[in-house]
Design an enzyme around this catalytic site. Structure first.
Site, PDB file in Angstrom:
ATOM      1  N   ASP A 441       0.827  -1.212   0.000  1.00 17.33           N
ATOM      2  CA  ASP A 441       0.000   0.000   0.000  1.00 17.33           C
ATOM      3  C   ASP A 441       0.864   1.267   0.000  1.00 17.33           C
ATOM      4  O   ASP A 441       2.069   1.220   0.292  1.00 17.33           O
ATOM      5  CB  ASP A 441      -0.903  -0.021   1.248  1.00 17.33           C
ATOM      6  CG  ASP A 441      -2.307   0.465   0.942  1.00 17.33           C
ATOM      7  OD1 ASP A 441      -2.447   1.346   0.091  1.00 17.33           O
ATOM      8  OD2 ASP A 441      -3.253  -0.031   1.583  1.00 17.33           O
ATOM      9  N   ASP A 498     -10.719   1.624  -3.736  1.00 23.49           N
ATOM     10  CA  ASP A 498     -11.269   1.208  -2.442  1.00 23.49           C
ATOM     11  C   ASP A 498     -12.781   1.081  -2.518  1.00 23.49           C
ATOM     12  O   ASP A 498     -13.407   0.616  -1.565  1.00 23.49           O
ATOM     13  CB  ASP A 498     -10.898   2.217  -1.349  1.00 23.49           C
ATOM     14  CG  ASP A 498      -9.556   1.898  -0.721  1.00 23.49           C
ATOM     15  OD1 ASP A 498      -8.974   0.847  -1.054  1.00 23.49           O
ATOM     16  OD2 ASP A 498      -9.076   2.696   0.106  1.00 23.49           O
TER      17      ASP A 498
HETATM   18  C1  GLA Z   1      -5.881   1.551   2.182  1.00 24.21           C
HETATM   19  C2  GLA Z   1      -6.238   0.467   1.193  1.00 24.21           C
HETATM   20  C3  GLA Z   1      -7.297  -0.426   1.784  1.00 24.21           C
HETATM   21  C4  GLA Z   1      -6.789  -1.013   3.072  1.00 24.21           C
HETATM   22  C5  GLA Z   1      -6.368   0.105   4.016  1.00 24.21           C
HETATM   23  C6  GLA Z   1      -5.706  -0.447   5.253  1.00 24.21           C
HETATM   24  O1  GLA Z   1      -6.947   2.420   2.366  1.00 24.21           O
HETATM   25  O2  GLA Z   1      -6.650   1.015  -0.018  1.00 24.21           O
HETATM   26  O3  GLA Z   1      -7.633  -1.451   0.883  1.00 24.21           O
HETATM   27  O4  GLA Z   1      -5.717  -1.879   2.815  1.00 24.21           O
HETATM   28  O5  GLA Z   1      -5.454   0.987   3.396  1.00 24.21           O
HETATM   29  O6  GLA Z   1      -5.342   0.560   6.116  1.00 24.21           O
END
Ligand code: GLA
Length: 694
Positions: A441, A498
């Site tokens: 990430d 997301d």
């Molecule tokens: C980001 C990612 C999510 C998740 C969160 C975890 O927002 O896009 O999919 O992994 O971090 O904190």
């Protein structure tokens, strides 16, 4: 003296030419020219006329337009000596290296001690041309701007299409009408970003998804790019792509752009889309096990967030396996005191409070269910509230008092100590456990763009991949904030967004297919009530939208009714039966006569089968469905057409349409020229139609 060079594949020709050793110009780019076309004649006739109010000759629109040649638009290169003096370049050809499918041109500017090169490589299988520029200097210099080799844009084009977005709203297409002046996009966030995907499509007048001519561009770099699409006062048009300006913080002797991927299509936007899909899938992405089928994912983020409780996670894993899942991914929250998003990033050690016996009890359970295990990291980031920050506050990038993003700072990836630290922490977790997948990430923008930061991230990824070649990596950045061919040279999957709202995803995926193949595009079935939009969607719709790409599930399976679980199981099972060919298929965006319907056709590599996903994204304005035309079929072949989810027809679909009860055989010609008339359906539903060549 005139010198010309050409690169060809079956559908396109690129011709460059120059005189008196000036920087070359692209004098032709478009449909394949005859082999015996006289290039010197092309060069001579391509020049535009001059009239009153113009210079006596038109300055070249070269691969790097030069101010010293009175070029009236944006220059391709802006450099300064280390003392700040601007270097006005004037390059002269020293060498042209030609091999089949490749052309490298080298130039020097002796007064300024500079060497410039432009490299082109055409891939005859994918129809993508990679173009890249490099600069060397005898003395360290400041680079402000360097474009990859500059391309002309077509004149018979009224608009350009580029891509913007936001968190939970990636891949929105913008159409901008050409007019004199510049369309300028620059991403100064230091990562590829949701806001400015580095891509551009220039359709010629009348081009649609399925027909007409179009040109497309993608800049393969993860640090933020700049794009210039300029119409000069004389009507000529140029396209420049490069790193965001001033990304090179210090004077250096060597610079290069990222590859600019370009393609010309004579069969609509789909021709560009398929070229990019295939090029990325077959030439760039390196799967750890190329012959392994893409496993169905489960990701626990939206089920548990930071509340990791071993019995709950085991229960969820068991339920996921029962749905057909093959890879379980443990998301954020597994490491040192990470109970919320205010702390612990960079403390990459298993939290003994949540996992007193380490991760193995969970991993063993996952394995006992026949699934593999993946884990989340956010390597480039650090929370001020972390052990590592307290020990090394100097490892953070940017000013001490900078604005935080999600309570975090970025680590300075240019520092070897930082990269060594991250490598060791991540490697320790990978060495100790049977982990074959990382969700990587990157949840905040950088305090400023910095090419060394991007190169540092690439170096860490490369080192980890060399040591753990069996580990697959997914690129996530608050969803789709780091999607580009540069990161996909080092990763194998992207988390498109997301948003697991299937309605939003339907549109996003449709647009993302202009650049991305299914095999790298993760899509997960979300909760009944979407966590990021609040929308409540039916399981069938959610499942089929996820089945359009690399399928997964990201919800709490404990919320499923028996009926929902059964629907999901069936779609997962269908996906497993079809992924073998679908993950290598071309995604073709269909021209929908009804704006409420977003439809695509996935056509197998051997063209023997296809599946159409016709998503109803809104309520139609007319009362009955309009026929949906298919594409790229053999007009003379017959195809067996089967509406595979015909049991979803609702009571309000009152007609006696054949497709609701049986399969039919139809010619490719009929399917492409009249199209399929589907049953009436509710908005937020999907028809799935299989076709097999008879
Ligand atoms: C980001 C990612 C999510 C998740 C969160 C975890 O927002 O896009 O999919 O992994 O971090 O904190």
């Amino acid at each position: 003296m005139i010198q010309c060079w050409r690169l060809d594949d079956r559908r396109q020709t690129l011709v460059l030419g120059s005189h008196r050793k000036h920087l070359a110009e692209v004098i032709y780019w478009g449909p394949r020219l005859p082999d015996d076309e006289d290039l010197d004649t092309l060069f001579a006739v391509h020049a535009i006329d001059v009239t009153g109010g113009m210079l006596d000759l038109n300055p070249e629109l070269s691969v790097s337009p030069e101010a010293t040649r009175t070029f009236p638009g944006q220059p391709g290169l802006i450099v300064r000596a280390s003392d700040g003096t601007q270097l006005l370049t004037k390059f002269c050809l020293v060498q042209a290296q030609e091999e089949p499918g490749r052309l490298n041109l080298f130039y020097t500017d002796e007064n300024n001690g500079l060497t410039y090169s432009a490299r082109f490589a055409i891939n005859s299988r994918t129809h993508v041309i990679e173009a890249q520029a490099a600069l060397e200097s005898d003395e360290p210099i400041h680079l402000h701007w360097m474009s990859a080799p500059v391309m002309p844009a077509p004149q018979l084009s009224d608009e350009m299409i580029d891509v913007s977005g936001r968190w939970c709203g990636e891949f929105q297409l913008n159409r901008t009408v050409w007019s004199p002046g510049v369309r300028f996009r620059e991403n100064r966030t230091g990562r590829t970003g949701h806001e400015h995907f580095p891509g551009l499509i220039v359709p010629c007048r009348g081009a649609t998804n399925t027909q007409g001519q179009a040109y497309a561009f993608h800049y393969g770099w993860s640090g933020g790019h700049k794009m210039i699409a300029e119409e000069l006062p004389d009507g000529r048009r140029q396209i420049q792509f490069g790193h965001a300006e001033h990304m090179e913080a210090t004077p250096k002797k060597q610079f290069e752009t990222a590859p600019l991927y370009i393609t010309f299509s004579d069969d609509g936007l789909n021709g560009c889309a398929v070229a990019f899909q295939r090029h990325l899938r077959d030439e760039i992405v390196q799967m750890p096990q190329p012959d392994r089928e893409r496993p169905v994912h489960y990701n626990c983020w939206e089920a548990v967030y930071f509340n990791h409780d071993l019995p709950v996670l085991k229960d969820i894993a068991s339920r996921a396996a029962d749905l057909g899942v093959e890879r379980f991914v443990l998301d954020d929250g597994w490491f040192n005191r990470r109970d919320n998003d205010t702390r612990a990033l960079s403390d990459w050690e298993v939290d003994p409070r949540k996992y007193p016996d380490g991760l193995d009890p969970l991993i063993d359970h996952v394995h006992s269910l026949g699934m593999t295990f993946g884990i989340w990291f956010e390597p480039e980031m650090i929370n001020p509230d972390s052990e590592i920050y307290r020990a090394h506050p100097d490892w953070a990038l940017g000013a001490e008092d900078q604005i935080l993003g999600r309570n975090q700072k970025a680590l300075n990836m240019a520092l070897p100590d930082v990269r060594d630290f991250l490598f060791e922490r991540i490697a320790t977790v990978l060495r100790k456990h049977a982990i074959e997948y990382i969700k990587w990430d990157h949840n905040r923008v950088l305090p400023m763009p910095d090419a060394d930061q991007t190169r540092g991230s690439y170096a860490l990824l490369d080192r980890l991949r060399a040591e753990f070649p069996h580990v697959e990596i997914e690129s996530c950045a608050s969803g789709g904030g780091r999607i580009d061919f540069g990161i996909l040279e080092r990763t194998q999957r992207i988390w498109l967004s997301d948003s697991t709202d299937a309605l939003e995803r339907l549109k996003m995926q449709h647009n993302a297919a202009l650049f991305l193949p299914a095999t790298v595009t993760g899509c997960h079935v979300g909760s009944r009530k979407c966590h990021t939009s609040g929308r409540v969607l039916d399981m069938s719709f959610r499942a089929w939208v996820a089945a359009q790409r690399h399928m997964g599930i990201e919800m709490d399976p404990r919320e499923l009714t028996d009926e929902e679980a059964e629907t999901l199981r069936q779609v997962v099972s269908w996906w497993k039966q079809n992924r073998g060919w679908m993950m290598n298929a071309d995604i073709l965006r269909l021209e929908s006569p009804d704006p409420a319907v977003i439809a695509e056709q996935q056509l197998s590599a051997d063209h023997a089968r296809f599946v159409v996903f016709a998503g109803k994204a809104a309520t139609s304005s007319q009362i009955a469905p309009r026929p949906l035309r298919l594409t790229r079929l053999d007009p003379h072949a017959r195809y067996r057409i089967n509406l595979i989810n015909r049991d979803r027809a609702v009571g309000l679909s009152r007609g006696t349409q054949t497709l609701k009860t049986e399969s039919v055989d139809l010619s490719g010609s009929y399917l492409m020229n009249h199209g399929l008339t589907l049953p009436w359906s509710f908005p937020e539903s999907m028809w799935v139609i299989e076709g097999r060549r008879q």
